[in-house]
Design a protein around this motif. Sequence first.
Motif, PDB file in Angstrom:
ATOM      1  N   SER A  43      29.089  11.633  -2.927  1.00 21.49           N
ATOM      2  CA  SER A  43      27.927  11.172  -3.680  1.00 21.49           C
ATOM      3  C   SER A  43      28.441  10.870  -5.089  1.00 21.49           C
ATOM      4  O   SER A  43      28.937  11.761  -5.775  1.00 21.49           O
ATOM      5  N   LYS A  44      28.358   9.587  -5.485  1.00 24.70           N
ATOM      6  CA  LYS A  44      29.062   9.140  -6.698  1.00 24.70           C
ATOM      7  C   LYS A  44      28.325   9.441  -7.993  1.00 24.70           C
ATOM      8  O   LYS A  44      27.096   9.362  -8.060  1.00 24.70           O
ATOM      9  N   TRP A  52      27.961   7.812 -11.630  1.00 24.24           N
ATOM     10  CA  TRP A  52      28.208   6.606 -12.434  1.00 24.24           C
ATOM     11  C   TRP A  52      27.100   6.532 -13.461  1.00 24.24           C
ATOM     12  O   TRP A  52      25.931   6.418 -13.105  1.00 24.24           O
ATOM     13  N   SER A  97      42.120  11.246 -13.728  1.00 25.39           N
ATOM     14  CA  SER A  97      41.477  11.889 -14.882  1.00 25.39           C
ATOM     15  C   SER A  97      40.844  13.194 -14.424  1.00 25.39           C
ATOM     16  O   SER A  97      40.803  14.166 -15.181  1.00 25.39           O
ATOM     17  N   SER A 114      35.897  14.620 -18.947  1.00 22.18           N
ATOM     18  CA  SER A 114      35.743  13.743 -17.785  1.00 22.18           C
ATOM     19  C   SER A 114      34.857  14.491 -16.802  1.00 22.18           C
ATOM     20  O   SER A 114      35.237  15.562 -16.322  1.00 22.18           O
ATOM     21  N   ALA A 162      34.518  11.627  -4.512  1.00 27.52           N
ATOM     22  CA  ALA A 162      33.081  11.869  -4.391  1.00 27.52           C
ATOM     23  C   ALA A 162      32.483  11.232  -3.139  1.00 27.52           C
ATOM     24  O   ALA A 162      32.729  10.059  -2.860  1.00 27.52           O
ATOM     25  N   SER A 170      34.050  14.084 -13.787  1.00 26.09           N
ATOM     26  CA  SER A 170      34.602  14.347 -12.449  1.00 26.09           C
ATOM     27  C   SER A 170      35.624  15.488 -12.500  1.00 26.09           C
ATOM     28  O   SER A 170      35.863  16.158 -11.496  1.00 26.09           O
ATOM     29  N   MET A 175      30.959   2.547 -17.606  1.00 24.94           N
ATOM     30  CA  MET A 175      29.634   3.154 -17.386  1.00 24.94           C
ATOM     31  C   MET A 175      28.672   2.754 -18.502  1.00 24.94           C
ATOM     32  O   MET A 175      27.501   2.474 -18.256  1.00 24.94           O
TER      33      MET A 175
HETATM   34  O1  PMV Z   1      34.711  11.314 -14.750  1.00 29.95           O
HETATM   35  P1  PMV Z   1      35.297   9.948 -14.676  1.00 29.95           P
HETATM   36  O2  PMV Z   1      35.303   9.224 -15.954  1.00 29.95           O
HETATM   37  O3  PMV Z   1      36.666   9.999 -14.033  1.00 29.95           O
HETATM   38  O4  PMV Z   1      34.365   9.048 -13.677  1.00 29.95           O
HETATM   39  C1  PMV Z   1      34.596   8.963 -12.326  1.00 29.95           C
HETATM   40  C2  PMV Z   1      33.579   8.186 -11.609  1.00 29.95           C
HETATM   41  C3  PMV Z   1      33.880   7.860 -10.151  1.00 29.95           C
HETATM   42  O5  PMV Z   1      35.170   8.291  -9.772  1.00 29.95           O
HETATM   43  C4  PMV Z   1      33.822   6.363  -9.933  1.00 29.95           C
HETATM   44  C5  PMV Z   1      32.843   8.489  -9.225  1.00 29.95           C
HETATM   45  C6  PMV Z   1      32.943   9.981  -9.053  1.00 29.95           C
HETATM   46  O6  PMV Z   1      31.890  10.624  -8.926  1.00 29.95           O
HETATM   47  O7  PMV Z   1      34.072  10.507  -8.994  1.00 29.95           O
END
Ligand code: PMV
Length: 318
Positions: free
Chosen positions: A15-16, A18, A105, A137, A13, A139, A189
């Motif tokens: 733009s993140k 969280w 993930s 997930s 990302a 992302s 989170m």
């Molecule tokens: O979707 P998850 O649980 O893998 O969360 C990912 C969060 C970050 O990688 C830190 C930021 C992002 O937007 O990918």
Amino acid sequence: MTAAVAIAHPNIALSKYWGKRAGEGNFPAVPSLSLTLAGLSTKTRVELGGRGRDEVRINGALAEGESLARATALLDRVRAACGNDARAFVESTNDFPTASGLASSASGFAALALAATRAAGLDWDSERVSDLARQSSASAARSIFGGLVELAVGERSARALLPASAVDLRVVVCVTTEERKAHGSTDAMRKTAESSPYYRAWLERAPVLHGAIREAALAGDWIRAGALAEESALAMHGCALGAGFSYFRDASVRAIDAVRTLREGGARIFFTVDAGPHVKAFVSPEDAARAAEALALVPGVLRTIVCAPGEGARVEAP
Ligand code: PMV
């Protein structure tokens, strides 16, 4: 028995994301924008048949506990959609470190969502598969698409903003460990939202940065997009740190310093860090090889991988 194989790439990302919106459905609290990476892949085979508990292997090891439960939850949604309660045999392999903040993930659930729906005979479009992946997930919703991808707040699915060929960037991944991360991001989170004194500031700042990154990227201004991506990563980590989550290790800090030194030397390069100790650098294609060489010399960086913008998830012949 029906089977399908899917391949998906991780995404990083600019733009993140969280933090999650209150309520059910695993909806992000902030918008995010990412680049899907070629060169790193998850390959997942799903076979449906028989009765009993799902059997999930990740890199050859039988999944148990939380990781089995998360895969089964996705498979249950697929079974509910096709009205078939067959057991799934899942075999998934990553060609990069798993669960260490290298977005496994994202590629993992994207590949599982696509392989499982195809194995079940569901001919869903990418939006629907992205929605399914997002529920496991957020992302992962982005890895269904290639190039520059956005997941907007309240949307069920991600969407592609620019094809891979239109993104004038490379990503240098600095691998700093092959081990799994200590905190899963869902739990981190939740704790950040509950206890970081900076969470409210993050919820206000993230959409502003997102809009600016989106605008710069769509205008092809990768220098501005990269500089703002650093801001997004630092704001996210500042917020998480306020709840006690420090993902940076010695090697991460040294790699960030090395990115800054390369930039002072004229390279167009910007760092980002996700929920793990690896540093990823967004870099212009011309500067990528030199940056990868320099970053590989940073103490604690085990190796570097140069990734070009990649395509979305796809089905392979079983
Ligand atoms: O979707 P998850 O649980 O893998 O969360 C990912 C969060 C970050 O990688 C830190 C930021 C992002 O937007 O990918």
